[in-house]
Design an enzyme around this catalytic site. Structure first.
Site, mmCIF file in Angstrom:
data_model
loop_
_atom_site.group_PDB
_atom_site.id
_atom_site.type_symbol
_atom_site.label_atom_id
_atom_site.label_comp_id
_atom_site.label_asym_id
_atom_site.label_seq_id
_atom_site.Cartn_x
_atom_site.Cartn_y
_atom_site.Cartn_z
ATOM 1 N N ARG D 249 0.362 -0.839 -0.423
ATOM 2 C CA ARG D 249 -0.111 -0.126 0.195
ATOM 3 C C ARG D 249 0.971 1.288 -0.210
ATOM 4 O O ARG D 249 1.654 1.744 0.735
ATOM 5 C CB ARG D 249 -0.828 -0.128 0.914
ATOM 6 C CG ARG D 249 -1.373 1.551 1.916
ATOM 7 C CD ARG D 249 -2.817 1.318 2.656
ATOM 8 N NE ARG D 249 -2.764 0.788 3.894
ATOM 9 C CZ ARG D 249 -1.512 0.868 5.165
ATOM 10 N NH1 ARG D 249 -1.105 2.637 4.912
ATOM 11 N NH2 ARG D 249 -1.925 0.529 6.148
ATOM 12 N N HIS D 253 -2.967 3.735 5.041
ATOM 13 C CA HIS D 253 -4.534 3.050 5.173
ATOM 14 C C HIS D 253 -5.965 3.199 4.430
ATOM 15 O O HIS D 253 -6.028 3.471 3.488
ATOM 16 C CB HIS D 253 -5.347 2.997 6.111
ATOM 17 C CG HIS D 253 -6.491 2.097 6.504
ATOM 18 N ND1 HIS D 253 -6.291 0.527 6.249
ATOM 19 C CD2 HIS D 253 -7.508 2.509 7.029
ATOM 20 C CE1 HIS D 253 -8.149 0.413 5.617
ATOM 21 N NE2 HIS D 253 -9.252 1.389 6.987
ATOM 22 N N TYR D 262 4.105 4.269 12.217
ATOM 23 C CA TYR D 262 4.048 2.624 11.679
ATOM 24 C C TYR D 262 5.167 2.288 11.002
ATOM 25 O O TYR D 262 5.325 1.266 10.956
ATOM 26 C CB TYR D 262 3.277 1.977 11.957
ATOM 27 C CG TYR D 262 1.966 2.252 10.428
ATOM 28 C CD1 TYR D 262 2.013 2.163 9.572
ATOM 29 C CD2 TYR D 262 0.880 3.279 10.555
ATOM 30 C CE1 TYR D 262 1.064 1.706 8.594
ATOM 31 C CE2 TYR D 262 0.083 3.317 9.956
ATOM 32 C CZ TYR D 262 -0.494 3.183 8.653
ATOM 33 O OH TYR D 262 -0.997 3.167 8.144
HETATM 34 C C1 TPP Z 1 -14.508 -6.257 11.125
HETATM 35 C C2 TPP Z 1 -13.815 -4.708 10.890
HETATM 36 N N1 TPP Z 1 -12.937 -4.626 12.078
HETATM 37 C C3 TPP Z 1 -12.018 -3.628 11.867
HETATM 38 C C4 TPP Z 1 -12.493 -2.620 11.127
HETATM 39 C C5 TPP Z 1 -12.195 -1.363 10.567
HETATM 40 N N2 TPP Z 1 -10.090 -1.368 9.706
HETATM 41 C C6 TPP Z 1 -10.974 -1.184 8.254
HETATM 42 S S1 TPP Z 1 -9.817 -1.679 6.664
HETATM 43 C C7 TPP Z 1 -8.440 -2.650 8.505
HETATM 44 C C8 TPP Z 1 -7.060 -3.586 8.167
HETATM 45 C C9 TPP Z 1 -6.994 -3.981 6.394
HETATM 46 O O1 TPP Z 1 -6.617 -4.950 6.724
HETATM 47 P P1 TPP Z 1 -6.474 -5.703 5.568
HETATM 48 O O2 TPP Z 1 -7.189 -7.048 5.981
HETATM 49 O O3 TPP Z 1 -4.604 -5.842 5.187
HETATM 50 O O4 TPP Z 1 -6.636 -4.600 4.385
HETATM 51 P P2 TPP Z 1 -6.235 -3.547 3.693
HETATM 52 O O5 TPP Z 1 -6.789 -2.430 4.039
HETATM 53 O O6 TPP Z 1 -4.428 -3.427 4.148
HETATM 54 O O7 TPP Z 1 -5.799 -3.600 2.245
HETATM 55 C C10 TPP Z 1 -9.650 -2.587 9.504
HETATM 56 C C11 TPP Z 1 -9.085 -3.159 10.667
HETATM 57 C C12 TPP Z 1 -13.524 -3.258 9.364
HETATM 58 N N3 TPP Z 1 -13.767 -2.650 8.282
HETATM 59 N N4 TPP Z 1 -14.171 -4.562 10.332
#
Ligand code: TPP
Ligand code: TPP
Ligand code: MG
Ligand code: MG
Lengths: 338, 327, 327, 338
Positions: D249, D253, D262
């Protein structure tokens, strides 16, 4: 001859391997009694350990009940006996009597718990106990204590999200926890082949960065060997292990089930021939620690305990209806009284 | 009209809808070869094969999640949750997904699934095979909640649920399965979701209830009749949407309302019914709106004395009704 | 007394309780290095290290389940759910496990965990970063539900929650985080769980509310004062257990009650409050009990016009209050 | 020289590989615009695809938008463009306008959906879409149709119970579904090493009885190759595949994040050098399908589209507040009107 000293090689004394056998027989005797009581209309429900006693005995003896936490599941009767419960405690539970140390008769039989024995209170929704054990292991790591946490569950339950999430977390932090899957080939009527597509539940450990081991769950000594290694590894900071014990459920899922609709009698009979109690007895006979006479005496002792427990539990008073509303939250009065 | 058990009526609705529309299929734990642990789906796998009567692995979140996806691709899944207590692992799929599919896509997608679940106690099921789960979901816009009390309704409402273009939770009281028989119309029919039914006309007091409560109230009413108390009984049948008009009519009819349910009281369905009355029929009331509900404990115990203490029964209902009549 | 933001008060409670008792630790997504997506836990990892401020993998059910297990082994976990909306995957652990630990073990085990979750809308968070989740849990015996509205309460109630021997859900309204400042006592103190607070004394109408609603009601009341309407405002503070006595007193004070919350209406907390009043203070009422709540849609949209249409505000509250006063 | 015909060997025409590049550039251009709009205070939220366009392009071109279902996640902007969405549709979404085909402006940007394009409506709680794709694949199998279902998610999300349960079910029934993990090394602030303990997310496939493949997600052609094989296997009854695309990425975020807390700037700069857009451009230059002039023209075209879309979306009317209560359930009137 080499085989004769198997238990010695594993570090078990003669007495210990005899004790192992005793718990297995006692568990079976309690379990059979519950079925009788159920069929006689005296208790509404039974859920069995039959077929899984060997796996549980092997696991139980590898743990240290003076410090290790366990989060058992509903078939772990033999394990909780090793952890200090008795025919009496479990029959009190079966009759739903308030003296039952597991839940004061509040939960169905097979729903174990006992704070002073570090048996974490369990429930019916499968798999919820898995993160609990991991949480206990986290506490061990955070406080630098050397206890381990142990959790058991069926192969069907290994499909639940809670298994995955808990195993994942344990892997990341190399927590001192043992995941013990008692694979008895069925989740109620659904056979292993319709529950999971991997060959062994143990194969899943790789996805969490720790070791998975398959063991013949009908051989308590072999289970002990594998579990002992897993416990030592955990205690020494080596992290979790997923142990899969291949077993077989010898009776219907519960007293509400009729297993003839989903498996043949031949299959069940075949499995009975590999019963861990039969196998351990043979071993003990072979190594000269047991004779048929001693075995009969031991079984009589078990039966006596169970008879006494049944009589006691049946007569024990029922819960006072007024207690229904107790212990939803901490109660000042009661609290100070404990 | 044939006389059927409540459980037979449910079985028949499934069987007939599956025969009528090949998009309809059943999925859940032990629903196939075993025909369900309560035997609701007995015989269906023989008739419709192992995919349309799908033995699902032990994963409730996936049962519902896969049903949602299958529905998105044109199927009409009827998911069985073995005991209502075990619906909790699927709450995220139900509330975050099924309930919001239509709204969040601005009417582009919808989610025509049914989730059936046996609920309620009195069968020695202890804490986790006895719970009532309806209040949790009744709060949630996007869901429909159905709790039939008679065989006729069980069949008619399940047919409606299957044909409904939105997600329907269908809660079946376990104690009614084999204890309640009743006439079921021959041939195809359906019972509309969202309409309550007056089960008994009366003038002195009104009981508003659903599921098992209907039978307890009817029983109690016939006792009270002998004491000269005339009871009006409304069976809600659908908890979401609530039939507000029927509730207000029933309340106004006697001015004295008792709401009865097994689910615990706080923020339960009875709270909403009471609040509707307090909002729209306050000045028609001759007595405070009473609620008789399960006690505020986490769930009912296994202990027979405690289970009995927990469960509603005709006596407890009659007692509350008498007190209300005397007010 | 120092003036603090609502969010600072929460941070301080965590920091002080962790310093006081080394069993207390925080776990959740992004709580460590990042200090939380709202920065509630900022600085804690530096002070307490990476285990007591534990960056958890993206698994809510395990966050709660592991917390329960750690508590069983003697720790006092404070779990953060990043947004209240994402508590749903953990519902099984919360309702089947945490809420029932004590009851099912006949008082042998207990579950001293806290689950903190930011809730509520008005921050362009759309359907899944705006929801109010309190009603779902308020129904559940075994849980305690806390929803502070002021910095003082946020700190005092969080301290109580951490010291409570039973599971407490602690819902923090996101809109209050940085918009609300208030005096916070110096030194250690705690605010009792289960006690409502009168925020304003008045004679004409009573508003019962919590969280953001308290501030809207206070605002509206000062407008209405100019119109000659005197408002009594009760802040529930704890939703389970509800402070029944305070509710009844507040209702009787004016005989006209409006209940306000952002969570939707059906089977919401307002339903219970209304039902309590209808049950125990019916004859003290001079007007129907009104509820002003979020609309019956699955959640609030992203669209600014729709978000605005969804959200409560001072005007909407004032309008309902006026209507009630005129009744 | 051999390398020059890579796309031909993979079965992609010159036009297709150019289209792939076009969608990647368009996605990046839309994404960058959203950041600008956010920083200018015009839209409240952005969640980015930057760094993952190549993985998405490789995946998207391996699917058949005329029949395959997709359940994308919030970073899949490039994928949904391939599936027929446009700069305009996504900017309408960013402004929360009712003309947005994804959700009528009801959801945050990045929450895709479009029934007629078989883009299953997505939400914010991560992982919930995984069983949805599996359900669509089940429908394909039940009806004997040859479409496949595709679902994507982050590596953090692969820890959620829903991933485990859905993958398990798909494995048992060999359903035509592709699990596509876009491993961008972080779940908000939590690095891969604190999210999972296995080396690759793809390693988890073994636990579900199907194949897991790791692919360089910064190389769209390689992703295409792997995905093409997975799609063909699925279409031909061979069951699921878990494809893990290693990406990065490149931006925070979301617009609410500050990634300096981080990760180092050096790490991010290093990753930018491997950007899939840079790499595919180089390939196209090398094989003579692109020149700097053509590239500039293509980028200008993208920018023009985005400018036009921005202007349109910004001016488009907001939702009528009265529509707030629409579409909670099927509405008779509306229903017949569709
Ligand atoms: C069930 C749930 N818990 C927490 C969140 C908050 N949240 C949104 S994206 C994210 C991280 C996602 O990480 P990853 O699966 O690696 O996808 P990326 O964003 O890195 O593409 C979090 C914790 C959420 N959307 N849904
Ligand atoms: C969450 C949940 N769903 C369903 C059930 C009903 N149920 C009880 S045991 C069981 C099968 C368990 O199979 P497995 O994990 O293999 O354990 P076994 O009983 O074979 O030892 C089911 C479906 C339950 N207890 N919990
Ligand atoms: Mg099993
Ligand atoms: Mg990621």
């Amino acid at each position: 001859m080499a085989d004769k000293v198997r238990h010695i090689e594993l570090g078990l004394t003669d007495q210990q391997v005899l004790d192992m056998y005793w718990y297995m027989v006692l568990a079976r005797t309690v379990d059979e009694r519950m079925w009788l009581l159920n069929r006689a209309g005296k208790i509404p429900f039974v859920i069995s350990c039959q077929g899984q006693e060997g796996a549980q005995a092997g696991a139980g003896f590898a743990l240290d009940p003076s410090k290790d936490y366990i989060a058992p599941y509903y078939r772990d009767l033999c394990l909780v006996l090793i952890y200090g419960h008795t025919a009496k405690s479990e029959l009190l539970s079966a009759f739903g009597k308030p003296e039952d140390p597991n839940s004061g008769g509040r939960q169905m039989p097979g729903h174990f718990g006992d704070r002073k024995r570090r048996i974490i209170t369990g429930s019916s929704p499968v798999g919820t106990q898995i993160p609990h054990a991991v949480g206990a292991a986290l506490a061990a790591k955070m406080r630098g204590e050397d206890f381990v946490a142990y959790v058991s569950f069926g192969e069907g339950t290994s499909n639940q999200g809670d298994f995955h999430e808990a195993a994942n977390f344990a892997g990341i932090h190399k927590l001192p926890v043992i995941f013990f899957c008692e694979n008895n080939r069925y989740a109620i009527s659904v056979p292993e082949s319709k529950q999971l597509a991997c060959k062994n539940v143990a194969d899943r450990a790789a996805g969490y960065g720790f070791e998975g081991v398959v063991v013949d769950g009908m051989d308590p000594l072999e289970v002990y060997r594998v579990m002992k290694a897993a416990v030592e590894k955990a205690r020494n900071g080596g992290g979790p292990t997923l142990v899969e014990a291949k077993t077989y459920r010898l009776v219907p899922h519960s007293s509400d089930d009729d297993d003839r609709s989903y498996r043949t009698r031949e299959e069940v009979e075949e499995a009975k021939r590999g019963d861990s109690i039969v196998r351990l007895k043979q071993y003990l006979l072979d190594v000269g620690l047991l004779t048929e006479e001693k075995d009969a005496a031991l079984r009589k002792k078990a039966l006596d305990e169970v008879n006494e427990a049944t009589a006691y539990a049946e007569k024990a008073p029922h819960a006072d209806p007024a207690t229904l509303t107790h212990y939803v939250y901490a109660e000042e009065a009661v609290h100070h009284g404990r | 009209m044939a006389v059927k058990q409540y459980i037979e009526a449910i079985h028949d609705a499934l069987q007939e809808e599956m025969a009528r529309d090949e998009r309809v299929f059943v999925l859940g734990e032990d629903v196939g070869v075993r025909g369900g642990v309560f035997r609701v789906t007995a015989g269906l796998i023989e008739q419709f094969g192992e995919y349309r009567v799908l033995d699902f692995p032990l994963t409730e979140s996936a049962i519902v999640g896969v049903a949602i996806g299958a529905a998105a691709a044109g199927m009409i899944p009827v998911a069985e949750i073995q005991f209502a207590d075990f619906i909790l692992p699927a709450v995220n799929q139900i509330i975050s997904e099924a309930a919001k599919f239509r709204y969040r896509s601005n009417n582009d997608w919808n989610c025509p699934i049914v989730i059936r679940a046996p609920y309620g106690g009195g069968i020695h099921g202890a804490l986790y095979h006895s719970q009532s789960m309806e209040a949790l979901f009744t709060h949630v816009p996007g869901l429909k909640i159905v709790t039939p009390s008679t065989p006729e309704d069980a069949k008619g409402l399940l047919v409606s649920a299957i044909r409904d273009p939105d997600p329907v939770l269908f809660f079946e009281h376990k104690k009614l399965y084999r204890s309640i028989r009743g006439e079921v119309p021959e041939g195809e029919y359906s019972t509309p979701i969202g309409k309550a039914a007056v089960r008994r006309e009366g003038d002195d007091i009104t009981v508003i209830t659903y599921g098992l409560g209907v039978h307890l109230a009817l029983d109690a009413a016939s006792h009270l009749e002998k004491e000269g108390i005339s009871t009006h009984i409304l069976d809600l049948r659908t908890l979401r949407p609530l039939d507000e008009q029927a509730i207000l009519e029933a309340a106004r009819k006697t001015g004295k309302v008792l709401i009865v349910h097994e689910d615990n009281k706080v923020c339960g369905v009875g709270a909403e019914v009471s609040a509707i009355i307090a909002e729209h029929a306050l000045f028609d009331l001759d007595a405070p709106v009473r609620r008789l509900a399960g006690p505020e404990v986490p769930a009912m115990p296994f202990s027979p004395t405690l289970e009995k203490a927990y469960m509603l029964n005709t006596d407890k209902v009659a007692q509350e009704m008498r007190a209300l009549a005397k007010f």
